[in-house]
Design an enzyme around this catalytic site. Sequence first.
Site, PDB file in Angstrom:
ATOM      1  N   ARG A 137     -10.053 -11.337   2.123  1.00 62.90           N
ATOM      2  CA  ARG A 137     -10.914 -12.384   1.584  1.00 62.90           C
ATOM      3  C   ARG A 137     -10.291 -13.765   1.718  1.00 62.90           C
ATOM      4  NH1 ARG A 137     -11.020  -9.454  -4.177  1.00 62.90           N
ATOM      5  NH2 ARG A 137     -10.880  -7.696  -2.704  1.00 62.90           N
TER       6      ARG A 137
ATOM      7  N   LYS B 167       0.837  -1.192   0.000  1.00 62.49           N
ATOM      8  CA  LYS B 167       0.000   0.000   0.000  1.00 62.49           C
ATOM      9  C   LYS B 167       0.876   1.249   0.000  1.00 62.49           C
ATOM     10  CE  LYS B 167      -4.002  -1.606   2.620  1.00 62.49           C
ATOM     11  NZ  LYS B 167      -4.974  -1.532   1.521  1.00 62.49           N
TER      12      LYS B 167
HETATM   13  N1  BES Z   1      -8.109  -3.467   4.295  1.00 69.24           N
HETATM   14  C1  BES Z   1      -8.211  -3.141   2.931  1.00 69.24           C
HETATM   15  C2  BES Z   1      -9.485  -2.380   2.563  1.00 69.24           C
HETATM   16  C3  BES Z   1      -9.659  -1.009   3.142  1.00 69.24           C
HETATM   17  C4  BES Z   1      -9.354   0.115   2.392  1.00 69.24           C
HETATM   18  C5  BES Z   1     -10.211  -0.814   4.389  1.00 69.24           C
HETATM   19  C6  BES Z   1      -9.553   1.381   2.895  1.00 69.24           C
HETATM   20  C7  BES Z   1     -10.415   0.441   4.904  1.00 69.24           C
HETATM   21  C8  BES Z   1     -10.089   1.556   4.159  1.00 69.24           C
HETATM   22  C9  BES Z   1      -8.168  -4.410   2.099  1.00 69.24           C
HETATM   23  O1  BES Z   1      -7.387  -5.439   2.596  1.00 69.24           O
HETATM   24  C10 BES Z   1      -7.588  -4.035   0.777  1.00 69.24           C
HETATM   25  O2  BES Z   1      -6.443  -3.684   0.748  1.00 69.24           O
HETATM   26  N2  BES Z   1      -8.383  -4.115  -0.290  1.00 69.24           N
HETATM   27  C11 BES Z   1      -7.920  -3.765  -1.580  1.00 69.24           C
HETATM   28  C12 BES Z   1      -8.464  -4.778  -2.551  1.00 69.24           C
HETATM   29  C13 BES Z   1      -7.845  -4.667  -3.935  1.00 69.24           C
HETATM   30  C14 BES Z   1      -6.402  -5.091  -3.883  1.00 69.24           C
HETATM   31  C15 BES Z   1      -8.627  -5.542  -4.879  1.00 69.24           C
HETATM   32  C16 BES Z   1      -8.441  -2.363  -1.909  1.00 69.24           C
HETATM   33  O3  BES Z   1      -9.555  -2.032  -1.519  1.00 69.24           O
HETATM   34  O4  BES Z   1      -7.705  -1.606  -2.523  1.00 69.24           O
HETATM   35 MN    MN Z   2      -5.375  -5.288   2.018  1.00 67.54          MN
END
Ligand code: BES
Ligand code: MN
Length: 493
Positions: A343, A269
């Site tokens: 997931r 991230k």
């Molecule tokens: N924990 C995150 C989602 C999230 C994003 C929670 C912002 C709270 C605030 C999750 O694990 C994630 O990183 N999801 C990705 C999925 C993508 C890689 C398909 C996302 O939302 O970018």
């Molecule tokens: Mn994530």
Amino acid sequence: MKLKVNSARRFLDEIPAPLAVVGVWGGELSEEGQKLDQKYQGALSRVMEALRFKGDLGESALVSLNSSAEPRFALLFGLGKRRGVSLETVRQAGAKLVQEVARLGFREAVSETFLAERLGKKEASYALAEGALLGGYSWGRYKTTERRAERLRLWLARSSGPAVDRAEVVAEAVNYARDLVNEPPNRLTPAELARRAEALAAELGLGVEVWDEKKIREAGMEAFYAVAQGSANPPRFIQLTYKPEGPARRVLALVGKGLTFDTGGYSLKPAADQITMKSDMAGAAAVLGAMRAVARLRPGVEVRAYVAAAENMISGQAYRVSDVLGSLAGKTIEVMNTDAEGRLTLADAIAYADRQGAEAIVELSTLTGACVVALGERIAGLFTNDPRFGREVQEAAERAGEKVWPLPLEEEYLELLRSETADLKNTHGRSRAAGAITAALFLAQFTEKPLVHLDIAGPAYSEKPHALGPAGGTGFGVRTLVELLEAAGGSEA
Ligand code: BES
Ligand code: MN
Ligand code: ZN
């Protein structure tokens, strides 16, 4: 602040407290307020006129009653316009009220139970007490200076005792969940989260079982284990069980996402996106909070809670893009993005909940940024494979005053998760289209039982103070789960 809310049967002016709070609604003093005004020779109405006090929601004015007996002061408290008033108005008033009373420096106050005639005594008492207890929450565990632990006792005049008691149980559970979310990730590791769950079980008489990394692997939770393997902090699989005294009307499972920190892994991230990622265990916090309340409210339903707790980190051991993972359900998964880790952990937790015999599963997770794009920071997305169960959860959320909105579990998009190599991919690749839906579809492949997935990525954490509390974890989901479980089981108390 250390806040205690007490219910009283007596009238406002019969309770000896230095400050009496009265409502101003639609620009007019409440009935209780008018009585107080008469008793004190128009002191309240004079201030209202002088200030042209209209009483917008949360607006207040302090009035000296020039009295040597209590109450010595009155607080005019605005409840807004006549139209559109609801229990949410009362809940938010409760939160604002305790903050204002504490700011003024009072240690004890009595408030009328706003709008009890209009909204019902039980309902108004509950909403006001809950709002007060949520609004009084603060998080200062790691502050060594400016420790503000003022005490405040708030009496609610002519309120319903059982409603205030229930509000105390539910708000305490929400604030417990907030504490878990606010704990920093170096302290709240998966093992620490498991210890908290064990302590909760011991305190309130719940069944508990915690698996370590060895047991997780041996059980075949390969997807969950893969996410955890990059961290020096080992994963834990946490199970809590509540059983009612009599026969259970239903057996429901709660599953909460328990990423104690999410760096994204090798699909790292950006720095700014990591800032709130200690909250990636907010689903787990909501589930543990709900178990806390359930253990005290004792509905006639069996509840089993599952949390796959892990940390998504980078190391020579970490999982990578293109890895192919097995899973408890036997399906194979090709990793397209290590940041779609939730997931993977949830797939195994949901499959396990199913195998253990739950009749239906409610799962809460801070799953996708896409859901925040769709619904914003105040509304959770609701997905289900069973419209009836979906409605049941949605109605529970409405009664609880938490905002959820249905999004489609569109089967046609399942092909986006088809892999050349394995049974499924964990993401749709470079495309970001319908990200919340494809995530939900992925989860839905791991059970055929009625499943409700709540994507709480938006409302779980607030970077700014909000109507019912300060910045940080919100405890979102606890109130909905408690409503759902109480309605499903009926209350034994
Ligand atoms: N924990 C995150 C989602 C999230 C994003 C929670 C912002 C709270 C605030 C999750 O694990 C994630 O990183 N999801 C990705 C999925 C993508 C890689 C398909 C996302 O939302 O970018
Ligand atoms: Mn994530
Ligand atoms: Zn995550």
